[in-house]
Write an enzyme that holds these catalytic residues in place. Sequence first.
Site, PDB file in Angstrom:
ATOM      1  N   ASN A   1     -10.328  -2.764   2.551  1.00  0.00           N
ATOM      2  CA  ASN A   1     -10.054  -2.748   1.112  1.00  0.00           C
ATOM      3  C   ASN A   1     -11.345  -2.493   0.351  1.00  0.00           C
ATOM      4  O   ASN A   1     -12.425  -2.473   0.940  1.00  0.00           O
ATOM      5  CB  ASN A   1      -9.478  -4.092   0.671  1.00  0.00           C
ATOM      6  CG  ASN A   1      -8.000  -4.241   1.009  1.00  0.00           C
ATOM      7  OD1 ASN A   1      -7.285  -3.256   1.194  1.00  0.00           O
ATOM      8  ND2 ASN A   1      -7.545  -5.475   1.085  1.00  0.00           N
TER       9      ASN A   1
ATOM     10  N   HIS B   1      -3.874   0.900  12.062  1.00  0.00           N
ATOM     11  CA  HIS B   1      -3.683  -0.384  12.747  1.00  0.00           C
ATOM     12  C   HIS B   1      -5.055  -0.982  13.073  1.00  0.00           C
ATOM     13  O   HIS B   1      -5.820  -0.359  13.818  1.00  0.00           O
ATOM     14  CB  HIS B   1      -2.901  -0.129  14.042  1.00  0.00           C
ATOM     15  CG  HIS B   1      -2.505  -1.386  14.762  1.00  0.00           C
ATOM     16  ND1 HIS B   1      -2.999  -2.630  14.451  1.00  0.00           N
ATOM     17  CD2 HIS B   1      -1.636  -1.594  15.777  1.00  0.00           C
ATOM     18  CE1 HIS B   1      -2.466  -3.528  15.243  1.00  0.00           C
ATOM     19  NE2 HIS B   1      -1.633  -2.933  16.058  1.00  0.00           N
TER      20      HIS B   1
ATOM     21  N   HIS C   1       0.834  -1.223   0.000  1.00  0.00           N
ATOM     22  CA  HIS C   1       0.000   0.000   0.000  1.00  0.00           C
ATOM     23  C   HIS C   1       0.864   1.267   0.000  1.00  0.00           C
ATOM     24  O   HIS C   1       0.534   2.266   0.644  1.00  0.00           O
ATOM     25  CB  HIS C   1      -0.940   0.039   1.205  1.00  0.00           C
ATOM     26  CG  HIS C   1      -1.957  -1.062   1.230  1.00  0.00           C
ATOM     27  ND1 HIS C   1      -3.227  -0.921   0.749  1.00  0.00           N
ATOM     28  CD2 HIS C   1      -1.880  -2.336   1.673  1.00  0.00           C
ATOM     29  CE1 HIS C   1      -3.899  -2.057   0.912  1.00  0.00           C
ATOM     30  NE2 HIS C   1      -3.104  -2.942   1.465  1.00  0.00           N
TER      31      HIS C   1
HETATM   32 FE1  HDD Z   1      -2.565  -4.784   5.538  1.00  0.00          FE
HETATM   33  C1  HDD Z   1      -1.055  -1.787   5.189  1.00  0.00           C
HETATM   34  C2  HDD Z   1      -5.537  -3.440   4.370  1.00  0.00           C
HETATM   35  C3  HDD Z   1      -4.002  -7.912   5.478  1.00  0.00           C
HETATM   36  C4  HDD Z   1       0.163  -6.037   7.032  1.00  0.00           C
HETATM   37  N1  HDD Z   1      -3.172  -2.977   4.900  1.00  0.00           N
HETATM   38  C5  HDD Z   1      -2.395  -1.850   4.838  1.00  0.00           C
HETATM   39  C6  HDD Z   1      -3.166  -0.758   4.346  1.00  0.00           C
HETATM   40  C7  HDD Z   1      -4.427  -1.222   4.108  1.00  0.00           C
HETATM   41  C8  HDD Z   1      -4.427  -2.623   4.462  1.00  0.00           C
HETATM   42  C9  HDD Z   1      -5.608  -0.437   3.577  1.00  0.00           C
HETATM   43  C10 HDD Z   1      -2.649   0.652   4.123  1.00  0.00           C
HETATM   44  C11 HDD Z   1      -2.897   1.519   5.309  1.00  0.00           C
HETATM   45  C12 HDD Z   1      -2.447   2.926   5.023  1.00  0.00           C
HETATM   46  O1  HDD Z   1      -3.079   3.567   4.163  1.00  0.00           O
HETATM   47  O2  HDD Z   1      -1.475   3.351   5.632  1.00  0.00           O
HETATM   48  N2  HDD Z   1      -4.372  -5.537   4.966  1.00  0.00           N
HETATM   49  C13 HDD Z   1      -5.488  -4.803   4.606  1.00  0.00           C
HETATM   50  C14 HDD Z   1      -6.628  -5.684   4.519  1.00  0.00           C
HETATM   51  C15 HDD Z   1      -6.189  -6.943   4.811  1.00  0.00           C
HETATM   52  C16 HDD Z   1      -4.783  -6.847   5.106  1.00  0.00           C
HETATM   53  C17 HDD Z   1      -8.037  -5.253   4.170  1.00  0.00           C
HETATM   54  C18 HDD Z   1      -6.950  -8.231   4.875  1.00  0.00           C
HETATM   55  C19 HDD Z   1      -8.185  -8.312   5.168  1.00  0.00           C
HETATM   56  N3  HDD Z   1      -2.020  -6.644   6.098  1.00  0.00           N
HETATM   57  C20 HDD Z   1      -2.755  -7.791   6.039  1.00  0.00           C
HETATM   58  C21 HDD Z   1      -2.042  -8.868   6.698  1.00  0.00           C
HETATM   59  C22 HDD Z   1      -0.867  -8.341   7.164  1.00  0.00           C
HETATM   60  C23 HDD Z   1      -0.863  -6.943   6.766  1.00  0.00           C
HETATM   61  C24 HDD Z   1      -2.543 -10.287   6.839  1.00  0.00           C
HETATM   62  C25 HDD Z   1       0.243  -8.984   7.931  1.00  0.00           C
HETATM   63  C26 HDD Z   1       0.047  -9.919   8.820  1.00  0.00           C
HETATM   64  N4  HDD Z   1      -0.735  -4.060   5.945  1.00  0.00           N
HETATM   65  C27 HDD Z   1       0.225  -4.748   6.611  1.00  0.00           C
HETATM   66  C28 HDD Z   1       1.452  -3.922   6.917  1.00  0.00           C
HETATM   67  C29 HDD Z   1       1.030  -2.530   6.344  1.00  0.00           C
HETATM   68  C30 HDD Z   1      -0.331  -2.796   5.752  1.00  0.00           C
HETATM   69  C31 HDD Z   1       2.735  -4.502   6.475  1.00  0.00           C
HETATM   70  C32 HDD Z   1       2.010  -1.838   5.405  1.00  0.00           C
HETATM   71  C33 HDD Z   1       2.038  -0.399   5.817  1.00  0.00           C
HETATM   72  C34 HDD Z   1       1.328  -0.369   7.080  1.00  0.00           C
HETATM   73  O3  HDD Z   1       0.883  -1.618   7.395  1.00  0.00           O
HETATM   74  O4  HDD Z   1       1.152   0.587   7.779  1.00  0.00           O
HETATM   75  O5  HDD Z   1       1.673  -3.878   8.271  1.00  0.00           O
END
Ligand code: HDD
Length: 668
Positions: A143, A334, A70
């Site tokens: 999402n 978060h 993202h």
């Molecule tokens: Fe995630 C970012 C949505 C599964 C780990 N995620 C991130 C963002 C969105 C989502 C919208 C961007 C937030 C922003 O604008 O800063 N993610 C989802 C959705 C998921 C999902 C809807 C499943 C239903 N994500 C998911 C899993 C993991 C992560 C299973 C790890 C176990 N996601 C992350 C992250 C991010 C992230 C690596 C990258 C940047 C951040 O968190 O802040 O931690």
Amino acid sequence: MENKKLEQLQKYTINNEEKAGLTTNQGLKMAEDEFSLKAGERGPTLMEDFHFREKMTHFDHERIPERVVHARGVGAHGIFQLYESLADYTKADFLTDPSKTTPVFVRFSTVQGSRGSSDTVRDVRGFATKFYTDEGNFDLVGNNMPVFFIQDAIKFPDFVHAVKPEPHNEIPQGASAHDTFWDFIGQNPESAHMVMWHMSDRAIPRSLRMMEGFGVHTFRLINADGQAHFVKFHWKPALGVHSLVWDEAQRIAGKNPDFHRQDLYEAIEKGDFPEWELGLQLIPEEDEHKFDFDILDPTKLWPEEEVPVKIVGKMTLNRNVDNFFAETEQVAFHPGHVVPGIDFSNDPLLQGRLFSYTDTQLSRLGGPNFHQIPINQPVCPFHNNQRDGMHQMNIHHGQTSYHRNGLNANQPKPVPADQGGYEHYQEKIDGRKIRGRSESFRDFYSQAKLFYNSLSPFEQRHLKDALSFELGKCKSDAVKANAVALLNHIDRELAEETAENIGAPIPKENCEVTSSKKSPALSMVNTISKPDTKSVAILLNGEPDVELLTTWLGTFAKHKINYSIVDKKLRSLNQTVKVTDTYETTDSSLFDAALLISSEPIIQTPALEFIQTTYKHYKPLAVSLSNPNALEGSRINLEGPGIYHIITSTIQPFIEGIAEGRFWNRML
Ligand code: HDD
């Protein structure tokens, strides 16, 4: 209107125009900012040049790591207004008091591409909302699709490694059409449902303002009596759900890579504030096992016809950020940021997310105090015994910083639940520690089929074409064959057609899951269609009747339709009406419709390609021809659907066509 978040941000906002002059970061006024300090006019720069050193050091460290997923996104401020109290379901203050307006910050994103990638790539869109409630921040990190690729968070690093650009050559950018992504899909059949969404038109939204949002996971709402309901969160856009067509999306990626970002920014600047209604699907605790899917499985949706969406409030985005880095880049979401009355379920994907988000901010934002960055601060007071760390902004007064202290009456001390302290839902758990997956998570294909069954014929056509495109880009025969084998579990005809198009073998046995179930809510055909905020290109080919054009412009404005006047050169048509774009600076893909005003033959003019692509992308096209032969040789079926001949001053049917959007029957 009072907005606690904006008031808080105001304290940190620095307005350059009001400042007296240039200073160093130490407050020293500087008399010179163009020449470094040198030993002689042609001599070397001196180490003692503190101004040079400070300016250069700061510049050298301006970039921070982009989000691991993202990375590309755009944010805006807004408000959330509840329609009626939800006290029956939750004790969350912002969901029980309709007189309150809760400030929000939303960040939309793509998943795969890096910060500078194009907006209109085929991808899932992130839809993350931070509610700054009086009880702390609640983040709904969702999402634009209601399900996910995997069931267990431990697979997330693998999935992301597979979809991101390949490690040996960092190709492709902003695309899933490559071998490692499809290898992962073929090897992980739980992704079958999500990949159908990913291949559908939902992955190429027309505008961020025209997408649904989904919290995806099952959460819990808890009321003041301790009663729990399972809940799924939905955002429903006031403008309906609309998409681009694939050829158009690819074209826009080159013509205007900032297409979505700019569309959101301009709508807010104009006062066309985007709106979404918040919807809840609710299942009482005792009904947990009454469905033919496991409600903890994030690869499953709850069909709206079985569990209706209760509309409970409205979000309006009404203010752009002042500074992209300070706000949009530094915002940290978060899914574990909850408030009393909202709790988690045991969805294994959600459980893993609860670890990942704080952890990732530590490397992205450089330390454990990122909650003190203005955009991340709650609007209610926050204090505890956490101390120090990189970039500590607060001065904690006093002698004690530990729980159970006698020197300061144990302040800050825990707050009992009946005074607003967070209490976890006391779910009874009785099981063995295992690494495994519940049998109830094993049906990978029924809902993939449900989604496909629910699409209209043109949506199915697009999905088939998307599969042939994506798999056609893969190099490995084994990857293609495995992907077809997966499709063969969902729909035989889909598998056969894809296999033929990509040169893969057709599986011998038909393994199609038997289900004719449909959920009409899943098709975009059943959405809201309005002319509001759509855009029309007014193409000049020769001299227009400016008086008539002016009345049409008035009609467009009345319907909130945006327009650009396009000609070979920029010029004024009269004192108020101006040509705003040339055929060089714009493109048909950037508009929802075109109106051609032509007094000259169109053949061999740039207007010809413009109207041909408008037609090809199924968009409404109006022609006003003072020369009846102007369109000779254009190969456009002037009697076709969505074509309007404007002879008199009435353009109402064209307006209705703009509201309708696309004329898919041109496909036939
Ligand atoms: Fe995630 C970012 C949505 C599964 C780990 N995620 C991130 C963002 C969105 C989502 C919208 C961007 C937030 C922003 O604008 O800063 N993610 C989802 C959705 C998921 C999902 C809807 C499943 C239903 N994500 C998911 C899993 C993991 C992560 C299973 C790890 C176990 N996601 C992350 C992250 C991010 C992230 C690596 C990258 C940047 C951040 O968190 O802040 O931690």
